[in-house]
Design an enzyme around this catalytic site. Structure first.
Site, PDB file in Angstrom:
ATOM      1  N   GLU A 112       0.842  -1.212   0.000  1.00  0.00           N
ATOM      2  CA  GLU A 112       0.000   0.000   0.000  1.00  0.00           C
ATOM      3  C   GLU A 112       0.873   1.256   0.000  1.00  0.00           C
ATOM      4  O   GLU A 112       0.503   2.264  -0.593  1.00  0.00           O
ATOM      5  CB  GLU A 112      -0.927   0.017   1.221  1.00  0.00           C
ATOM      6  N   LYS A 136      -3.277   9.955   1.585  1.00  0.00           N
ATOM      7  CA  LYS A 136      -4.655   9.510   1.814  1.00  0.00           C
ATOM      8  C   LYS A 136      -5.513  10.663   2.318  1.00  0.00           C
ATOM      9  O   LYS A 136      -6.651  10.848   1.888  1.00  0.00           O
ATOM     10  CB  LYS A 136      -4.691   8.321   2.781  1.00  0.00           C
ATOM     11  N   ASN A 139      -7.890   2.725  -5.090  1.00  0.00           N
ATOM     12  CA  ASN A 139      -8.145   1.305  -5.345  1.00  0.00           C
ATOM     13  C   ASN A 139      -7.136   0.707  -6.320  1.00  0.00           C
ATOM     14  O   ASN A 139      -7.351  -0.391  -6.838  1.00  0.00           O
ATOM     15  CB  ASN A 139      -9.567   1.111  -5.895  1.00  0.00           C
TER      16      ASN A 139
HETATM   17  P1  NAD Z   1      -5.658  -7.406  10.433  1.00  0.00           P
HETATM   18  O1  NAD Z   1      -6.458  -6.391  11.099  1.00  0.00           O
HETATM   19  O2  NAD Z   1      -6.214  -8.787  10.319  1.00  0.00           O
HETATM   20  O3  NAD Z   1      -4.231  -7.462  11.154  1.00  0.00           O
HETATM   21  C1  NAD Z   1      -3.277  -8.396  10.701  1.00  0.00           C
HETATM   22  C2  NAD Z   1      -2.800  -9.301  11.861  1.00  0.00           C
HETATM   23  O4  NAD Z   1      -1.850  -8.579  12.624  1.00  0.00           O
HETATM   24  C3  NAD Z   1      -3.890  -9.716  12.808  1.00  0.00           C
HETATM   25  O5  NAD Z   1      -3.660 -11.029  13.227  1.00  0.00           O
HETATM   26  C4  NAD Z   1      -3.718  -8.741  13.966  1.00  0.00           C
HETATM   27  O6  NAD Z   1      -4.192  -9.255  15.183  1.00  0.00           O
HETATM   28  C5  NAD Z   1      -2.227  -8.590  13.998  1.00  0.00           C
HETATM   29  N1  NAD Z   1      -1.724  -7.343  14.549  1.00  0.00           N
HETATM   30  C6  NAD Z   1      -2.097  -6.090  14.221  1.00  0.00           C
HETATM   31  N2  NAD Z   1      -1.321  -5.192  14.834  1.00  0.00           N
HETATM   32  C7  NAD Z   1      -0.429  -5.879  15.572  1.00  0.00           C
HETATM   33  C8  NAD Z   1       0.658  -5.514  16.406  1.00  0.00           C
HETATM   34  N3  NAD Z   1       1.037  -4.240  16.560  1.00  0.00           N
HETATM   35  N4  NAD Z   1       1.325  -6.493  17.045  1.00  0.00           N
HETATM   36  C9  NAD Z   1       0.996  -7.794  16.860  1.00  0.00           C
HETATM   37  N5  NAD Z   1       0.005  -8.219  16.043  1.00  0.00           N
HETATM   38  C10 NAD Z   1      -0.692  -7.258  15.415  1.00  0.00           C
HETATM   39  O7  NAD Z   1      -5.269  -6.965   8.941  1.00  0.00           O
HETATM   40  P2  NAD Z   1      -4.801  -5.569   8.354  1.00  0.00           P
HETATM   41  O8  NAD Z   1      -3.880  -5.926   7.272  1.00  0.00           O
HETATM   42  O9  NAD Z   1      -4.394  -4.630   9.400  1.00  0.00           O
HETATM   43  O10 NAD Z   1      -6.152  -4.982   7.711  1.00  0.00           O
HETATM   44  C11 NAD Z   1      -6.837  -5.667   6.682  1.00  0.00           C
HETATM   45  C12 NAD Z   1      -8.282  -5.218   6.704  1.00  0.00           C
HETATM   46  O11 NAD Z   1      -8.352  -3.819   6.507  1.00  0.00           O
HETATM   47  C13 NAD Z   1      -9.120  -5.871   5.637  1.00  0.00           C
HETATM   48  O12 NAD Z   1     -10.312  -6.291   6.223  1.00  0.00           O
HETATM   49  C14 NAD Z   1      -9.386  -4.738   4.656  1.00  0.00           C
HETATM   50  O13 NAD Z   1     -10.631  -4.876   4.011  1.00  0.00           O
HETATM   51  C15 NAD Z   1      -9.371  -3.542   5.563  1.00  0.00           C
HETATM   52  N6  NAD Z   1      -9.044  -2.294   4.889  1.00  0.00           N
HETATM   53  C16 NAD Z   1      -9.871  -1.236   5.071  1.00  0.00           C
HETATM   54  C17 NAD Z   1      -9.604  -0.024   4.473  1.00  0.00           C
HETATM   55  C18 NAD Z   1     -10.485   1.141   4.719  1.00  0.00           C
HETATM   56  O14 NAD Z   1     -10.315   2.172   4.062  1.00  0.00           O
HETATM   57  N7  NAD Z   1     -11.384   1.064   5.649  1.00  0.00           N
HETATM   58  C19 NAD Z   1      -8.461   0.115   3.690  1.00  0.00           C
HETATM   59  C20 NAD Z   1      -7.628  -0.990   3.522  1.00  0.00           C
HETATM   60  C21 NAD Z   1      -7.928  -2.188   4.140  1.00  0.00           C
HETATM   61  N1  GLY Z   2      -8.665   1.977   0.799  1.00  0.00           N
HETATM   62  C1  GLY Z   2      -9.357   2.738  -0.189  1.00  0.00           C
HETATM   63  C2  GLY Z   2     -10.125   3.886   0.372  1.00  0.00           C
HETATM   64  O1  GLY Z   2     -10.103   4.150   1.543  1.00  0.00           O
HETATM   65  O2  GLY Z   2     -10.806   4.554  -0.347  1.00  0.00           O
END
Ligand code: NAD
Ligand code: GLY
Length: 371
Positions: A191, A235, A253
């Protein structure tokens, strides 16, 4: 090193604060300043998962209590497959049991999954309460916690149920990345590279200057701070111009069109979100080159960065091309039957188009199959 990045939305302005060690000062940050008190109520519900809470829960609660907040906690099971309406009920139950009011605040302490679910619960509980995002994964810091997209998955598609609900504050403590699993860190670099390609050529060249991007311990504190600041700025800028994705915001995206298809077709088990985005970025780059929108040399520079972060750049083995093409049709990014792609035009700029012939998509995907 501390940076404050304003998200200038007319009715929902807020700050993203990047401050090493700030997890122990959350309570103070949530009070705001005398000039600009944040008015986040007295009751706080901290929503997290056991993996994150074990490291930071006690410290966050101590800091909130010290600042005078009454704190309750709700722990959700860890993982994307729990990002469901069913899991949300746990948040609503905790909010009810702890008498959270309209003026109260939900705090999301975790990665993007916790952030998205907490944000959606905050958007819907009592028709909307405050939410503060304390992202703990790199992906949540540079993307998910900013911009107010919240939601959960439907069994047939990712993030199909959701709402826009902006946080009142995003507080980023880079120190918490020390406990983030390496694979999660690496995935989020996709990202960061994305912002470099679509928006910020300076960030891109800073990333190119780094010897390795595949784990936190290989980055200098300065580069990490620069990555966070540039990504959050990009962002914040895009979101403040186009909060509800009527136009510009769609460029965020980049890599997500093919990425989402790959993620869902492999049951969210084989590649994680950032890895899928990396694969999608390679596909989008090759499509842009095939359409003569982007120079092959720049696509190669992107590929080198992704490889330097040890991210996947081919489709996972066994994935069916027709399945990808048909999955693209059910994506949220389909408009009047046309699949929308974000395609780079130079390092630091991209366009959104629905004029990509299926033959080109198929040809690019064929090239990206694992041999
Ligand atoms: P996640 O939230 O599942 O975190 C990844 C893993 O890391 C998990 O097991 C979590 O418990 C662990 N973790 C997180 N922080 C930690 C830390 N400091 N120490 C130890 N473990 C830690 O995944 P992610 O990659 O953070 O997020 C993915 C999600 O975000 C997806 O559901 C995606 O759809 C969403 N997303 C949303 C947006 C938005 O604009 N709202 C943008 C991008 C992604
Ligand atoms: N991750 C794409 C958005 O927030 O628009």
């Amino acid at each position: 090193m501390q940076s404050v990045i304003p998200v200038n939305l007319p009715r929902h302005a807020y700050d993203i604060t990047i401050a090493p060690g700030s997890v122990d000062q959350l309570g103070v940050w949530m009070q705001g300043t005398t000039k600009r008190p944040l008015k986040l109520g007295s009751r706080v519900l901290v929503i997290s998962n056991p993996a994150v809470f074990e490291h930071y829960g006690r410290r966050v609660i101590a800091s909130l209590e010290q600042a005078g907040f009454t704190v309750a906690t709700c722990l959700l099971p860890d993982g994307e497959h729990y990002k469901t309406l069913e899991t949300l009920t746990k948040i609503y139950d905790a909010a009810l049991a702890n008498r959270l009011e309209r003026s109260s605040t939900f705090v999301a302490l975790g990665g993007g999954v916790i952030g998205d679910m907490t944000g959606f619960a905050a958007a819907t509980w009592l028709r909307g309460v405050n939410v503060v995002q304390v992202p703990t994964s790199l992906l949540a810091m540079v993307d998910a916690a900013i911009g107010g997209k919240t939601g959960v998955n439907h069994p047939n598609g990712k993030n199909l149920i959701g709402a826009f609900h902006q946080p009142r504050l995003v507080l980023i403590d880079p120190h918490v990345l020390q406990t983030l699993p390496v694979r999660e860190f690496r995935a989020a670099i996709a990202e960061v590279i994305k912002y470099g390609v679509i928006w910020d050529a300076d960030l891109f060249t800073q990333l190119e200057a780094a010897p390795q991007l595949d784990q936190l311990s290989h980055l200098s504190a300065e580069l990490l701070q620069a990555m966070l600041t540039h990504s959050c700025r990009a962002k914040a800028h895009v979101v403040s111009k186009d909060e509800k994705e009527a136009g510009l915001r769609a460029i965020l995206n980049y890599g997500h069109t093919i990425g989402h298809a790959v993620e869902s077709l492999t049951g969210y088990q084989v590649v994680n979100h950032g890895e899928a985005v990396a694969i999608g970025m390679v596909a989008a780059a090759e499509i842009a080159v095939a359409l003569q929108l982007w120079r092959p040399a720049d696509a190669q520079r992107q590929l080198t960065l992704l490889q330097n972060a040890q991210l996947p750049t081919h489709l996972p083995s066994g994935i069916n091309l027709d399945a990808i093409l048909s999955s693209l049709q059910s994506d949220k990014k389909v408009e009047a039957g046309q699949v929308r792609f974000v395609l780079p035009t130079q390092i630091g700029a991209a366009i959104v188009t629905d004029q990509v012939p299926t033959t080109i998509i198929r040809q690019v995907l064929q090239q990206m199959q694992t041999v």
